[in-house]
Write a protein that holds these residues in place. Structure first.
Motif, PDB file in Angstrom:
ATOM      1  N   THR A  75      67.533  10.552  16.541  1.00 23.95           N
ATOM      2  CA  THR A  75      66.537   9.734  17.225  1.00 23.95           C
ATOM      3  C   THR A  75      65.172  10.415  17.128  1.00 23.95           C
ATOM      4  O   THR A  75      65.073  11.620  16.862  1.00 23.95           O
ATOM      5  N   THR A  76      64.122   9.657  17.379  1.00 24.35           N
ATOM      6  CA  THR A  76      62.783  10.230  17.346  1.00 24.35           C
ATOM      7  C   THR A  76      62.608  11.273  18.452  1.00 24.35           C
ATOM      8  O   THR A  76      61.909  12.263  18.258  1.00 24.35           O
ATOM      9  N   ASP A  77      63.242  11.069  19.596  1.00 26.14           N
ATOM     10  CA  ASP A  77      63.153  12.050  20.675  1.00 26.14           C
ATOM     11  C   ASP A  77      63.792  13.383  20.269  1.00 26.14           C
ATOM     12  O   ASP A  77      63.244  14.450  20.547  1.00 26.14           O
ATOM     13  N   THR A  78      64.925  13.320  19.606  1.00 31.03           N
ATOM     14  CA  THR A  78      65.591  14.538  19.151  1.00 31.03           C
ATOM     15  C   THR A  78      64.766  15.213  18.059  1.00 31.03           C
ATOM     16  O   THR A  78      64.609  16.434  18.062  1.00 31.03           O
TER      17      THR A  78
END
Length: 88
Positions: free
Chosen positions: A47-50
């Motif tokens: 994910t973009t957060d990760t």
């Protein structure tokens, strides 16, 4: 090379350059160590957060994890196994 492989290649390269184990990187990014290994192997859809958490832990902009390596680039070497000697 697909995007997952590119991210994994860059992640391992940057991690090894900084002398970080998968475990230390995982702790810094607040994710599971096994997940870091799967990302490096290109078997996870990150994910973009990760991606942002990993980039922050490595001290690079997230975009740096998306740069395709040169076609003739060698796969990053693993860190030497075992614990590092204690300083001083």
């Amino acid at each position: 090379m697909n995007v997952r492989k590119i991210i994994g290649w860059n992640l391992r390269k940057l991690r090894v350059e900084r002398g970080l184990s998968q475990e230390r990187l995982a702790l810094a990014a607040d994710i599971d160590r096994a997940y870091v290994g799967r990302i490096e192997r290109g078997s996870e859809n990150v994910t973009t957060d990760t991606l942002a958490a990993l980039a922050e832990a490595l001290g690079v902009p997230p975009a740096e994890l998306l740069i395709e390596p040169p076609k003739d680039a060698r796969e990053p070497a693993p860190l030497a196994s075992g614990r590092k000697p204690k300083a001083g």
